[in-house]
Design a protein around this motif. Structure first.
Motif, mmCIF file in Angstrom:
data_model
loop_
_atom_site.group_PDB
_atom_site.id
_atom_site.type_symbol
_atom_site.label_atom_id
_atom_site.label_comp_id
_atom_site.label_asym_id
_atom_site.label_seq_id
_atom_site.Cartn_x
_atom_site.Cartn_y
_atom_site.Cartn_z
ATOM 1 N N PHE A 118 -5.023 3.777 -3.343
ATOM 2 C CA PHE A 118 -6.237 4.282 -2.716
ATOM 3 C C PHE A 118 -5.919 4.875 -1.359
ATOM 4 O O PHE A 118 -4.905 4.560 -0.752
ATOM 5 C CB PHE A 118 -7.310 3.188 -2.604
ATOM 6 C CG PHE A 118 -6.881 1.967 -1.849
ATOM 7 C CD1 PHE A 118 -7.083 1.866 -0.479
ATOM 8 C CD2 PHE A 118 -6.292 0.902 -2.503
ATOM 9 C CE1 PHE A 118 -6.695 0.739 0.215
ATOM 10 C CE2 PHE A 118 -5.911 -0.238 -1.825
ATOM 11 C CZ PHE A 118 -6.117 -0.320 -0.459
ATOM 12 N N GLU A 119 -6.812 5.759 -0.912
ATOM 13 C CA GLU A 119 -6.674 6.410 0.384
ATOM 14 C C GLU A 119 -7.767 5.995 1.348
ATOM 15 O O GLU A 119 -7.715 6.329 2.527
ATOM 16 C CB GLU A 119 -6.684 7.933 0.205
ATOM 17 C CG GLU A 119 -5.499 8.418 -0.615
ATOM 18 C CD GLU A 119 -5.580 9.896 -0.947
ATOM 19 O OE1 GLU A 119 -6.524 10.578 -0.484
ATOM 20 O OE2 GLU A 119 -4.692 10.367 -1.674
ATOM 21 N N GLU A 120 -8.781 5.274 0.842
ATOM 22 C CA GLU A 120 -9.851 4.780 1.700
ATOM 23 C C GLU A 120 -10.468 3.533 1.079
ATOM 24 O O GLU A 120 -10.341 3.290 -0.124
ATOM 25 C CB GLU A 120 -10.932 5.844 1.918
ATOM 26 C CG GLU A 120 -11.748 6.151 0.692
ATOM 27 C CD GLU A 120 -12.853 7.169 0.938
ATOM 28 O OE1 GLU A 120 -13.048 7.596 2.089
ATOM 29 O OE2 GLU A 120 -13.540 7.506 -0.028
ATOM 30 N N VAL A 160 -7.121 5.072 5.096
ATOM 31 C CA VAL A 160 -5.780 4.522 5.286
ATOM 32 C C VAL A 160 -5.061 5.490 6.232
ATOM 33 O O VAL A 160 -5.093 6.701 6.004
ATOM 34 C CB VAL A 160 -5.039 4.398 3.939
ATOM 35 C CG1 VAL A 160 -3.612 3.951 4.148
ATOM 36 C CG2 VAL A 160 -5.775 3.435 3.011
ATOM 37 N N PRO A 161 -4.459 4.999 7.311
ATOM 38 C CA PRO A 161 -3.824 5.894 8.288
ATOM 39 C C PRO A 161 -2.717 6.753 7.677
ATOM 40 O O PRO A 161 -2.102 6.385 6.674
ATOM 41 C CB PRO A 161 -3.233 4.923 9.326
ATOM 42 C CG PRO A 161 -4.004 3.669 9.147
ATOM 43 C CD PRO A 161 -4.376 3.601 7.707
ATOM 44 N N ASP A 162 -2.466 7.902 8.311
ATOM 45 C CA ASP A 162 -1.393 8.796 7.873
ATOM 46 C C ASP A 162 -0.062 8.050 7.858
ATOM 47 O O ASP A 162 0.220 7.239 8.748
ATOM 48 C CB ASP A 162 -1.277 10.006 8.810
ATOM 49 C CG ASP A 162 -2.461 10.951 8.673
ATOM 50 O OD1 ASP A 162 -3.100 10.935 7.603
ATOM 51 O OD2 ASP A 162 -2.740 11.686 9.631
ATOM 52 N N GLY A 163 0.732 8.313 6.851
ATOM 53 C CA GLY A 163 2.035 7.666 6.729
ATOM 54 C C GLY A 163 1.973 6.349 5.964
ATOM 55 O O GLY A 163 2.998 5.725 5.719
ATOM 56 N N CYS A 170 -8.261 4.735 -6.935
ATOM 57 C CA CYS A 170 -9.519 4.010 -6.878
ATOM 58 C C CYS A 170 -10.017 3.983 -5.442
ATOM 59 O O CYS A 170 -9.309 4.390 -4.527
ATOM 60 C CB CYS A 170 -9.358 2.599 -7.430
ATOM 61 S SG CYS A 170 -8.367 1.513 -6.377
ATOM 62 N N THR A 171 -11.232 3.504 -5.237
ATOM 63 C CA THR A 171 -11.784 3.283 -3.911
ATOM 64 C C THR A 171 -12.314 1.854 -3.878
ATOM 65 O O THR A 171 -13.386 1.576 -4.413
ATOM 66 C CB THR A 171 -12.924 4.278 -3.595
ATOM 67 O OG1 THR A 171 -12.412 5.597 -3.712
ATOM 68 C CG2 THR A 171 -13.451 4.061 -2.191
ATOM 69 N N PRO A 172 -11.562 0.928 -3.265
ATOM 70 C CA PRO A 172 -12.059 -0.454 -3.171
ATOM 71 C C PRO A 172 -13.307 -0.528 -2.295
ATOM 72 O O PRO A 172 -13.465 0.243 -1.346
ATOM 73 C CB PRO A 172 -10.899 -1.208 -2.518
ATOM 74 C CG PRO A 172 -9.702 -0.346 -2.717
ATOM 75 C CD PRO A 172 -10.224 1.064 -2.737
ATOM 76 N N ASN A 173 -14.206 -1.448 -2.621
ATOM 77 C CA ASN A 173 -15.415 -1.695 -1.852
ATOM 78 C C ASN A 173 -15.388 -3.140 -1.373
ATOM 79 O O ASN A 173 -15.167 -4.056 -2.168
ATOM 80 C CB ASN A 173 -16.654 -1.483 -2.721
ATOM 81 C CG ASN A 173 -16.874 -0.024 -3.053
ATOM 82 O OD1 ASN A 173 -17.591 0.663 -2.351
ATOM 83 N ND2 ASN A 173 -16.231 0.466 -4.100
ATOM 84 N N VAL A 174 -15.605 -3.350 -0.076
ATOM 85 C CA VAL A 174 -15.649 -4.690 0.493
ATOM 86 C C VAL A 174 -17.118 -5.029 0.712
ATOM 87 O O VAL A 174 -17.792 -4.417 1.546
ATOM 88 C CB VAL A 174 -14.867 -4.772 1.824
ATOM 89 C CG1 VAL A 174 -14.939 -6.171 2.394
ATOM 90 C CG2 VAL A 174 -13.423 -4.343 1.613
ATOM 91 N N LEU A 175 -17.621 -5.973 -0.086
ATOM 92 C CA LEU A 175 -19.031 -6.341 -0.034
ATOM 93 C C LEU A 175 -19.232 -7.613 0.788
ATOM 94 O O LEU A 175 -18.390 -8.518 0.751
ATOM 95 C CB LEU A 175 -19.567 -6.576 -1.448
ATOM 96 C CG LEU A 175 -19.531 -5.368 -2.376
ATOM 97 C CD1 LEU A 175 -19.895 -5.783 -3.794
ATOM 98 C CD2 LEU A 175 -20.483 -4.307 -1.886
#
Length: 158
Positions: A110-112, A62-65, A14-19
């Motif tokens: 998620f990745e972002e 999200v940073p690598d690792g 998924c891709t969370p959205n911060v509103l």
């Protein structure tokens, strides 16, 4: 204390959205494109309208690792060191008190994350969500960093 366990079902991406708003609901929403339809404008920015207000969004990777996870708190508990189910506190009168471990279940990964702001692009350095991710990871890395001891056998915390 908390522990994370993989979901018994397949965890979705998924891709969370911060509103920039407060909604008295915490959980999934069956939102149609009528209410939420982010687009990319001619300048390459993410643009959406929420309740008539223009929002501009920026993706925070999200940073690598590391990986992001959407978690749900369960009613399950875990005894530390796999000693079985929790016991009655009166049975442990002579033993040191053991903290209960509550299991969190992973529902999605998620990745972002997309961080939205009213009519202006969220600044990377001033956005509290972006700063929080960067500062939290820096703190975690500093806490878990090790330097070699002079004899080269073991390492110790910095």
């Amino acid at each position: 204390m908390l522990a994370i366990q993989q979901s018994t079902q397949h965890a979705e991406k998924c891709t969370p959205n911060v509103l920039p708003c407060r909604i008295n609901h915490n959980g999934p929403v069956n939102a149609s494109t009528r209410y939420w339809a982010p687009e990319t404008d001619d300048k390459g920015r993410s643009v959406a309208y929420f309740r008539g207000r223009k929002l501009l969004g920026r993706s925070v990777k999200v940073p690598d690792g590391y990986r992001g996870a959407v978690l749900t708190k369960t009613e399950k508990t875990l005894q530390p060191n796999g000693r079985g189910p929790a016991r009655d506190a009166s049975e442990d009168a002579d033993e040191e008190e053991v903290e209960e471990v509550i299991l969190m279940e992973e529902n999605a990964s998620f990745e972002e994350v997309v961080v939205w702001s009213h009519e202006a692009m969220p600044a990377e350095t001033e956005d509290p969500y972006s700063k929080g991710v960067q500062e939290w990871i820096a703190l975690a890395e500093a806490m878990h960093a090790y330097t070699p001891v002079e004899d080269g056998k073991t390492s110790k915390p910095v």
